[in-house]
Structures are given as C-alpha cells and as structure tokens.
Design a protein around this motif. Structure first.
Motif, PDB file in Angstrom:
ATOM      1  N   ALA A  25       0.849  -1.188   0.000  1.00  0.00           N
ATOM      2  CA  ALA A  25       0.000   0.000   0.000  1.00  0.00           C
ATOM      3  C   ALA A  25       0.883   1.235   0.000  1.00  0.00           C
ATOM      4  CB  ALA A  25      -0.928  -0.002   1.214  1.00  0.00           C
ATOM      5  N   ALA A  26       0.936   1.914  -1.151  1.00  0.00           N
ATOM      6  CA  ALA A  26       1.784   3.089  -1.284  1.00  0.00           C
ATOM      7  C   ALA A  26       1.146   4.300  -0.616  1.00  0.00           C
ATOM      8  CB  ALA A  26       2.035   3.375  -2.756  1.00  0.00           C
ATOM      9  N   LEU A  49       1.338  -6.945  -5.881  1.00  0.00           N
ATOM     10  CA  LEU A  49       0.614  -5.775  -6.361  1.00  0.00           C
ATOM     11  C   LEU A  49       1.119  -4.510  -5.669  1.00  0.00           C
ATOM     12  CD1 LEU A  49      -3.053  -7.160  -6.226  1.00  0.00           C
ATOM     13  CD2 LEU A  49      -1.415  -7.307  -8.117  1.00  0.00           C
ATOM     14  N   LEU A  50       1.331  -3.475  -6.449  1.00  0.00           N
ATOM     15  CA  LEU A  50       1.633  -2.156  -5.906  1.00  0.00           C
ATOM     16  C   LEU A  50       0.346  -1.349  -5.967  1.00  0.00           C
ATOM     17  CD1 LEU A  50       3.379   0.167  -4.921  1.00  0.00           C
ATOM     18  CD2 LEU A  50       4.176   0.500  -7.277  1.00  0.00           C
ATOM     19  N   LYS A  51      -0.305  -1.152  -4.806  1.00  0.00           N
ATOM     20  CA  LYS A  51      -1.579  -0.443  -4.745  1.00  0.00           C
ATOM     21  C   LYS A  51      -1.308   1.054  -4.656  1.00  0.00           C
ATOM     22  CE  LYS A  51      -5.927   0.666  -3.938  1.00  0.00           C
ATOM     23  NZ  LYS A  51      -5.755   2.131  -3.856  1.00  0.00           N
ATOM     24  N   LEU A  52      -1.741   1.775  -5.706  1.00  0.00           N
ATOM     25  CA  LEU A  52      -1.477   3.196  -5.828  1.00  0.00           C
ATOM     26  C   LEU A  52      -2.701   4.010  -5.443  1.00  0.00           C
ATOM     27  CD1 LEU A  52       0.376   2.810  -9.195  1.00  0.00           C
ATOM     28  CD2 LEU A  52       1.452   3.443  -7.046  1.00  0.00           C
ATOM     29  N   ARG A  53      -2.472   5.185  -4.872  1.00  0.00           N
ATOM     30  CA  ARG A  53      -3.558   6.046  -4.430  1.00  0.00           C
ATOM     31  C   ARG A  53      -4.099   6.913  -5.551  1.00  0.00           C
ATOM     32  NH1 ARG A  53      -3.580   8.064   0.647  1.00  0.00           N
ATOM     33  NH2 ARG A  53      -5.140   9.492  -0.166  1.00  0.00           N
ATOM     34  N   SER A  54      -3.197   7.390  -6.433  1.00  0.00           N
ATOM     35  CA  SER A  54      -3.636   8.330  -7.452  1.00  0.00           C
ATOM     36  C   SER A  54      -2.777   8.172  -8.700  1.00  0.00           C
ATOM     37  CB  SER A  54      -3.534   9.767  -6.931  1.00  0.00           C
ATOM     38  OG  SER A  54      -2.194  10.064  -6.571  1.00  0.00           O
ATOM     39  N   ARG A  83       2.271  -6.209 -10.626  1.00  0.00           N
ATOM     40  CA  ARG A  83       1.330  -5.295 -11.288  1.00  0.00           C
ATOM     41  C   ARG A  83       1.100  -4.055 -10.448  1.00  0.00           C
ATOM     42  NH1 ARG A  83      -3.822  -6.444 -12.063  1.00  0.00           N
ATOM     43  NH2 ARG A  83      -3.989  -8.189 -10.603  1.00  0.00           N
ATOM     44  N   LEU A  84       0.818  -2.950 -11.136  1.00  0.00           N
ATOM     45  CA  LEU A  84       0.366  -1.722 -10.494  1.00  0.00           C
ATOM     46  C   LEU A  84      -1.146  -1.701 -10.559  1.00  0.00           C
ATOM     47  CD1 LEU A  84       3.347  -1.158 -11.434  1.00  0.00           C
ATOM     48  CD2 LEU A  84       2.688   1.245 -11.631  1.00  0.00           C
ATOM     49  N   VAL A  85      -1.800  -1.431  -9.422  1.00  0.00           N
ATOM     50  CA  VAL A  85      -3.261  -1.449  -9.395  1.00  0.00           C
ATOM     51  C   VAL A  85      -3.804  -0.200  -8.717  1.00  0.00           C
ATOM     52  CG1 VAL A  85      -3.388  -3.972  -9.384  1.00  0.00           C
ATOM     53  CG2 VAL A  85      -3.368  -2.737  -7.211  1.00  0.00           C
TER      54      VAL A  85
END
Length: 447
Positions: free
Chosen positions: A201-202, A233-238, A266-268
């Motif tokens: 969680a970024a 998974l790299l969970k992105l905020r924006s 993956r970026l999600v």
C-alpha cells in the motif's frame, strides 16, 4: 435544530480531498440517527438522512475518477470556495455538518460559521476529526479543530491523547468522542488465495524522497522475482497529475517505468477494500490501510527498512507485532498482531466495531433534539492567538472575525466556462510544478 419526524435529517459534508470526502461521508452515515428497524413508520420513525457533499476548491480537490474510486455516493455533490460554502450554510437549514478538512480549514470554517450563525436561533451540530492515524502535529491539529461540537477520535488511545491536549491548555475537552475509522469492514480473512497475493500500500508522501521510494520499489520487485508463484501488487492512491490528502512529488508509476518488471508484478488502482478481498499479506510503511487489513485479520506488515521514525509514521505501530523488514518477508515471515494493541486502535477485530459509533450517535441525537445550540467557541481567537489565527483565516479569504474579506470569490453565481477553464489550467500548472519542476530544483540545490 431538531429534525422533523416527517422530514429526513439534512447532512452537509465539506471535504478537501478524496480520502477526507470518504471519511466525512461514511462518518456522517454512521453517526447520524437514521431509520429505526424496530419502529413502524406510523410511529414516527426517522427518515433516511439526505447527504449533500461540498468539495473545497484547492490543490487536492478530487477528480471525477478519484470520486468514483472512493465509491461513496451523495444526494448532491459540488465544488465550492470557503466563502461560497459559508453563504450556503447561512441560507440552508442543515441538521449536521461534518468538516472533513485539514486543521487550518476546520479552524477557518469554525470562525466563519460562528460569524454567520451569531444571529440565528438554531444551528447545525458541527463534527470534525481525522481521516486516519494521528502521528504528527498532535497539539497543532487538535487545537485547530477545537470548537466543534464533536471532535472524533478513531480509537481509545487517540481519545485519551486528545483529551490530555485539551485539558493541558485549559480548553474544554468534552467534545472529544471515541469512535473508529468509518471505512473498516469487509469479509474476515479465511485463508490463502490462489495465487498467494502480496500487496504494498503506497503513500503519497511517505517516504518523501527518491532514494527511499526507489529502494522500496526495488525491494517489492525483488520479492516478486524471489517468489514467482505469488502475485505482487503495488496499490497506488492516485494517477500522475492527481492529488490526494498529501502531495506526491515522485509517483511510483514514474519510478517503475525504468524497471523491467516481472510478469507477476502489477500496479493497481481501485477501492482499497476490493483489493484487500484478495490480499494474503499487506505491506506498508505506515498507511491507514494497515488498520483496514488488521480489522479483517489479514497478515499485515509495517516496514522497518527505513527505520522506525516519527517522520515515517511507523512509530505509531510500536507494540503492534507488525513491524518487520523486507529481508524477513522474503524469508517467509508472517506477523502475528498483538491483540491488546489492536483493541486500543479502534480496529474492532474482536467484533466490537459494530458498537464503536454508539456514543457519537447518542450525542448527535441529543444535539438534534435541542431547541438551540450554544455559539461555536474555538480555542483560538484574535485575543488568544493574534499572531497565528489571522493568517489561517486569510488563506480562506476571511477576516479576523470570520467575515469574508473584500474581493473574496463571488458566491452568488456558478463560475462561467472561462473561469472553469482558468481554474483547471491553474490547478494543472500547480500539480505540474509540484511533480516535475520542484524535484528538479531540489536536485539542483543538492549539487
């Protein structure tokens, strides 16, 4: 102002970012008394509340995509300036107002509202609080929020800290009300998925420099290569160009462009709750997502690779049992949270979450039943903070007494097409400056 038994309570939520809109709207839904399942309509059951959303115009005003991702709906939603909002509050009879803003914004609105309501026999109940973990500027942020009818604390620990600050400066601490984060929920974790899924969680501003963000990204990619059977998974905020509660100068998306990413990485984007539905291990530096994950009993790690430091916010998790490094995770470590620590954080993994908002709901009901509420009384006034308060109010085009300053943005009409284009261009230029120009200038200064 007491709600009618035939008219639904009216709620206004003023927010300045996507996360604060989510917090404000969901908080309103949990604390405002709604229809009773035990009372027949003929007996005067309360109607479902009406929620009007207002987005404070500024650098973090959410885009339509961000609002859709949050997934919170309102009966109406529009963008306003501070002065436009105050004029709306002066003429519209709301029952509850939730201020989901940074501390300075809350303080400005409290003084502006106090001014416009000073001659009214009744006013709405005013609620404010924090979106997540409070790990910095505790005294500053709390005193800027003082004066609301309810100052919500997301945990037992925060409630104790909030009251200690208010009592310590001689301010009334009775507004502090213990609740929990309003967006916790989802199905409890029942076991590993296929494939086993690791989610990082970024955060937009933690860490805040290229070296540390590059390090975290490299370690995440390395973990994916070490465990090809896992989905990482790299969970992105924006997305680049969008802003959230905090400014993101170095988006992970741009840092990832230089890497040869493995197929299981993956970026999600998307709603955090939906991502957690398929998560087996949640990793973060200090994101509030860790509390969402702990609430669902998903194995959760707060990284120590960059140290356990106040500037990172991971010091909040000391004693949680969740602190670990990437080396430990690469070797298969699975953390076990400390149950006592979790219970003090308002997470409610033991089933207590359902009653976490009862006290706030009862207080709101009493306020709504009152014929009139006393004037708002913020701790800061022109007499107690003459060198601090005027600057805060001026940023929102308000004078020292809360009155709109001459030349404040017009409030009696919607912005025309030209003004809308100029506003979008100005906001885009600001974001470009933050994400592209500022980092270049900073690097030049380090030469």
């Amino acid at each position: 102002m007491p709600p009618s038994t035939t008219k639904p309570p009216r709620i206004a939520v003023l927010a300045d970012s996507d996360t604060r809109w989510k917090w404000g709207a969901l908080t309103a839904d949990r604390i405002v008394p709604g229809p009773s399942t035990e009372t027949a309509p003929a007996q005067g059951a309360a109607a479902a509340p009406v929620l009007d959303g207002f987005l404070l115009r500024g650098r973090s005003t959410p885009t339509p995509r961000q609002l859709a991702e949050v997934g919170v709906r309102a009966d109406s939603l529009r963008e306003v300036t501070a002065v436009e909002f105050l004029h709306t509050m002066a003429r519209e009879p709301y029952d509850v107002l939730v201020l989901a803003l940074v501390g300075g914004g809350v303080q400005a609105m409290l003084h502006g509202l106090k001014r416009i309501w000073e001659d009214r026999p009744a006013r709405p109940a005013v609620v404010t609080g924090y979106v997540g973990v409070v790990y910095e500027k505790l005294a500053d942020g709390l005193l800027l929020r003082h004066g609301a009818d309810l100052v919500l604390a997301n945990s037992r620990q925060d409630a104790e800290r909030f009251r200690a600050v208010y009592d310590g400066v001689g301010a009334d601490s009775s507004a502090v009300t213990e609740v929990a984060l309003p967006f916790l929920g989802g199905a409890p974790y029942t076991g590993e998925h296929t494939p086993y899924t690791v989610v990082f969680a970024a955060q937009p501003s933690v860490p805040d420099n290229r070296k540390d963000r590059t390090y975290l990204l490299d370690r995440l990619v390395r973990h994916a290569r070490l465990h090809p059977e896992r989905e990482v998974l790299l969970k992105l905020r924006s997305k680049p160009g969008e802003h959230t509660t905090h400014i993101e100068e170095l988006p992970y998306q741009k840092l990832a462009q230089r890497l040869d990413l493995p197929p299981n990485f993956r970026l999600v984007y998307g709603n955090m709750g939906e991502v957690l539905d398929r998560t087996d291990l949640l990793v973060t530096v200090s994101s509030t997502a860790a509390l969402e994950s702990l609430h669902r009993r998903i194995p959760t790690v707060v990284l120590t690779d960059l140290g356990v430091r106040e500037v990172l916010g991971n010091h909040h998790f000391v004693g949680s049992g969740c602190l670990a490094s990437w080396d430990q995770l690469d070797a298969g470590h699975r953390p076990v949270p400390d149950e006592e620590w979790v219970a003090r954080q308002g997470v409610g993994a033991d089933g207590s979450y359902e009653t976490a908002f009862d006290a706030a709901r009862e207080r709101i009901a009493k306020l709504l039943a009152s014929d009139a509420l006393p004037p708002l009384t913020p701790y800061y006034t022109p007499a107690t903070a003459p060198g601090y308060l005027p600057g805060i109010l001026a940023r929102h085009h308000l004078g020292p007494d809360g009155t709109p300053l001459p030349g404040a943005p017009a409030h009696d009409r919607e912005p025309g097409p030209v003004r809308q284009i100029v506003r979008r261009a100005a906001r885009g230029a600001y974001r470009h400056g933050v994400q592209r120009v500022a980092p270049v200038i900073r690097r030049m200064g380090e030469l």
